[in-house]
Design a protein around this motif. Structure first.
Motif, PDB file in Angstrom:
ATOM      1  N   ALA A   1    -104.223   0.550 -51.452  1.00 40.55           N
ATOM      2  CA  ALA A   1    -102.935   0.237 -50.842  1.00 40.55           C
ATOM      3  C   ALA A   1    -102.112   1.509 -50.693  1.00 40.55           C
ATOM      4  N   ILE A   2    -101.244   1.508 -49.709  1.00 43.34           N
ATOM      5  CA  ILE A   2    -100.367   2.653 -49.514  1.00 43.34           C
ATOM      6  C   ILE A   2     -99.393   2.712 -50.679  1.00 43.34           C
ATOM      7  N   ASN A   3     -99.197   3.889 -51.209  1.00 40.97           N
ATOM      8  CA  ASN A   3     -98.267   4.087 -52.315  1.00 40.97           C
ATOM      9  C   ASN A   3     -96.855   3.748 -51.839  1.00 40.97           C
ATOM     10  N   PRO A   4     -96.197   2.752 -52.434  1.00 40.44           N
ATOM     11  CA  PRO A   4     -94.859   2.385 -51.973  1.00 40.44           C
ATOM     12  C   PRO A   4     -93.835   3.483 -52.201  1.00 40.44           C
ATOM     13  N   HIS A   5     -94.176   4.468 -53.007  1.00 39.21           N
ATOM     14  CA  HIS A   5     -93.237   5.558 -53.247  1.00 39.21           C
ATOM     15  C   HIS A   5     -93.546   6.773 -52.394  1.00 39.21           C
ATOM     16  N   SER A   6     -94.481   6.650 -51.505  1.00 36.69           N
ATOM     17  CA  SER A   6     -94.802   7.728 -50.586  1.00 36.69           C
ATOM     18  C   SER A   6     -93.973   7.482 -49.333  1.00 36.69           C
ATOM     19  N   VAL A   7     -92.741   7.944 -49.354  1.00 37.96           N
ATOM     20  CA  VAL A   7     -91.806   7.637 -48.284  1.00 37.96           C
ATOM     21  C   VAL A   7     -91.671   8.819 -47.344  1.00 37.96           C
ATOM     22  N   SER A   8     -91.365   8.496 -46.116  1.00 40.06           N
ATOM     23  CA  SER A   8     -91.164   9.528 -45.115  1.00 40.06           C
ATOM     24  C   SER A   8     -89.677   9.726 -44.900  1.00 40.06           C
ATOM     25  N   PRO A   9     -89.270  10.965 -44.718  1.00 41.94           N
ATOM     26  CA  PRO A   9     -87.861  11.206 -44.405  1.00 41.94           C
ATOM     27  C   PRO A   9     -87.479  10.581 -43.072  1.00 41.94           C
ATOM     28  N   ALA A  10     -86.203  10.428 -42.856  1.00 42.07           N
ATOM     29  CA  ALA A  10     -85.699   9.858 -41.609  1.00 42.07           C
ATOM     30  C   ALA A  10     -86.043  10.769 -40.440  1.00 42.07           C
ATOM     31  N   ASN A  11     -86.115  10.187 -39.252  1.00 40.24           N
ATOM     32  CA  ASN A  11     -86.356  10.946 -38.035  1.00 40.24           C
ATOM     33  C   ASN A  11     -85.068  11.693 -37.674  1.00 40.24           C
TER      34      ASN A  11
END
Length: 152
Positions: free
Chosen positions: A29-39
């Motif tokens: 599963a995708i790590n829920p804490h692997s977040v991308s910054p805003a565009n």
């Protein structure tokens, strides 16, 4: 067959079975804490990075935290913690949800500064003149803002 040969055959059988078993496992599963910054496309320096919904009402601690935030943090993190393009990230963002950056992370950041790791704004310096109590009030404000914006 001697014991050495049995050991070698067993070793390769177990290893082969493990390899086959691993091939049939589902993708992680995708790590829920692997977040991308805003565009940030289309934003000029100083523009708010995110749109922020203001809660209808703040708790007493969050009201005080808002005042402390405005005095000590908003010059960089922007009005309503929406961030400022080219200056500092928004704190009302999934990156700072409680499960990823707990309240202690805010205390540590204010005391010690932070080496840039989610955004490309550079390192955050320590914030002089804030007590732990001040930061706890700021966190109360940030958390209420996050909840009003669907960040739990």
């Amino acid at each position: 067959m001697d014991k050495s040969a049995l050991f070698i055959v067993g070793f390769f059988l177990i290893g082969g079975a493990g390899f086959v078993w691993q091939q049939f496992q589902p993708e992680p599963a995708i790590n829920p804490h692997s977040v991308s910054p805003a565009n940030l496309d289309g934003l000029t320096v100083g523009d708010p990075i995110v749109d922020v919904t203001i809660p209808a009402q703040f708790s007493a601690n969050a009201q005080i935290g808002k005042q402390v935030f405005e005095a000590a943090c908003s010059a960089c993190h922007g009005t309503n913690a929406a961030g400022q393009n080219g200056i500092a990230p928004p704190l009302v963002h999934i990156t700072y949800e409680p499960g990823h950056h707990g309240d202690g992370a805010f205390l540590s950041a204010a005391r010690n500064g932070v080496i840039s790791h989610h955004w490309e704004f550079g390192n955050m310096p320590a914030v002089e003149g804030l007590t732990d109590g001040d930061v706890k009030l700021i966190v109360a404000y940030i958390r209420e803002m996050q909840r009003a914006n669907g960040i739990f």
